[in-house]
Motif scaffolding. Structure first.
Motif, PDB file in Angstrom:
ATOM      1  N   TRP A  70     -60.192  53.962 -34.182  1.00  0.00           N
ATOM      2  CA  TRP A  70     -61.556  54.695 -35.006  1.00  0.00           C
ATOM      3  C   TRP A  70     -61.735  56.241 -34.480  1.00  0.00           C
ATOM      4  N   GLY A  73     -59.512  58.720 -35.896  1.00  0.00           N
ATOM      5  CA  GLY A  73     -59.272  58.660 -37.531  1.00  0.00           C
ATOM      6  C   GLY A  73     -58.159  58.193 -38.118  1.00  0.00           C
ATOM      7  N   GLN A  75     -55.700  55.631 -40.129  1.00  0.00           N
ATOM      8  CA  GLN A  75     -55.527  55.016 -41.829  1.00  0.00           C
ATOM      9  C   GLN A  75     -54.908  53.591 -41.431  1.00  0.00           C
ATOM     10  N   HIS A  84     -56.563  53.936 -46.349  1.00  0.00           N
ATOM     11  CA  HIS A  84     -58.219  53.601 -46.075  1.00  0.00           C
ATOM     12  C   HIS A  84     -58.373  54.014 -44.862  1.00  0.00           C
ATOM     13  N   PRO A  85     -59.528  54.834 -44.303  1.00  0.00           N
ATOM     14  CA  PRO A  85     -59.823  55.062 -43.045  1.00  0.00           C
ATOM     15  C   PRO A  85     -60.264  53.819 -42.140  1.00  0.00           C
ATOM     16  N   GLU A  87     -62.508  52.052 -40.086  1.00  0.00           N
ATOM     17  CA  GLU A  87     -64.156  52.228 -39.998  1.00  0.00           C
ATOM     18  C   GLU A  87     -64.506  51.761 -38.661  1.00  0.00           C
ATOM     19  N   LYS A  88     -65.813  52.222 -38.096  1.00  0.00           N
ATOM     20  CA  LYS A  88     -66.494  51.404 -37.173  1.00  0.00           C
ATOM     21  C   LYS A  88     -66.591  50.336 -37.203  1.00  0.00           C
ATOM     22  N   ALA A  89     -66.929  49.656 -38.556  1.00  0.00           N
ATOM     23  CA  ALA A  89     -67.229  48.354 -38.715  1.00  0.00           C
ATOM     24  C   ALA A  89     -66.002  47.439 -38.467  1.00  0.00           C
ATOM     25  N   GLN A  90     -64.945  47.861 -38.578  1.00  0.00           N
ATOM     26  CA  GLN A  90     -63.730  47.316 -38.346  1.00  0.00           C
ATOM     27  C   GLN A  90     -63.370  47.022 -36.800  1.00  0.00           C
ATOM     28  N   GLU A  98     -55.077  44.950 -40.928  1.00  0.00           N
ATOM     29  CA  GLU A  98     -55.596  46.342 -41.101  1.00  0.00           C
ATOM     30  C   GLU A  98     -55.280  46.974 -39.757  1.00  0.00           C
ATOM     31  N   ARG A 146     -63.251  61.913 -33.238  1.00  0.00           N
ATOM     32  CA  ARG A 146     -64.436  61.448 -32.891  1.00  0.00           C
ATOM     33  C   ARG A 146     -64.428  61.123 -31.290  1.00  0.00           C
ATOM     34  N   LYS A 162     -68.057  46.553 -32.825  1.00  0.00           N
ATOM     35  CA  LYS A 162     -68.686  47.545 -34.017  1.00  0.00           C
ATOM     36  C   LYS A 162     -69.276  48.722 -33.461  1.00  0.00           C
TER      37      LYS A 162
END
Length: 176
Positions: A70, A73, A75, A84-85, A87-90, A98, A146, A162
């Motif tokens: 994450w 960044g 993909q 797809h990026p 994401e933090k939720a992943q 993924e 990030r 998360k």
């Protein structure tokens, strides 16, 4: 058991005890099986376990790795080849398709030799080169596009599932 056998056994036990050789493991000496750190953060991760779809698939150690993805960044590609990026939720501690795809992207993005989606020594070593810390509060920062944040308490790394909630020890064999 004969008297002679008992005497020999007791003498052997005394001798072993006197030389510091333990006869049985101490219950409190159960080994820690998680992401380790101590001293400089630039010497923390190169000796960590391999993780992937076949190794420590559901663990807080996987959540730590997903935080790296994450922060950089990363993909991932779906079955149709659409990117797809990550994401933090992943950051859920599950090393599925993924996370494997995002790890392959990450390995290629940073020019690593192995681009198979398995986190090995090369991936850990490169990732640790992007760490800073810990200041007095034990915060370790992963410096990607990030900032990924971890805690290091003693030698144990901690991660947030998360990216939020309470800090969890980054065990290989525990999720949550």
């Amino acid at each position: 058991m004969s008297m002679r056998t008992r005497v020999v056994a007791m003498a052997a036990a005394a001798l072993l005890g006197a030389t510091g050789i333990a006869l049985a493991p101490d219950a409190s000496a159960a080994s820690y099986h998680g992401i380790n750190g101590g001293g400089s953060v630039l010497d923390d991760w190169q000796d960590e376990e391999q993780i992937g779809v076949d190794d420590y698939t559901n663990s807080n150690a996987t959540a730590l790795w997903q935080t790296v993805l994450w922060a950089d960044g990363a993909q991932w590609q779906d079955d149709d080849g659409v990117s797809h990026p990550f994401e933090k939720a992943q950051i859920d501690g599950t090393f599925g398709d993924e996370t494997e795809s995002a790890t392959q992207w990450w390995q290629g993005h940073f020019g690593l030799t192995d681009r198979d989606g398995v986190v090995t020594e090369d991936s850990w070593t490169f990732a640790q080169s992007r760490l800073t810390g810990p200041p007095g509060n034990g915060t370790v920062t992963y410096n990607g596009v990030r900032k990924g944040t971890f805690k290091r308490v003693g030698i144990k790394y901690r991660v947030r599932i998360k990216g939020a909630g309470p800090w969890k020890t980054a065990y290989y064999d525990k999720l949550g």
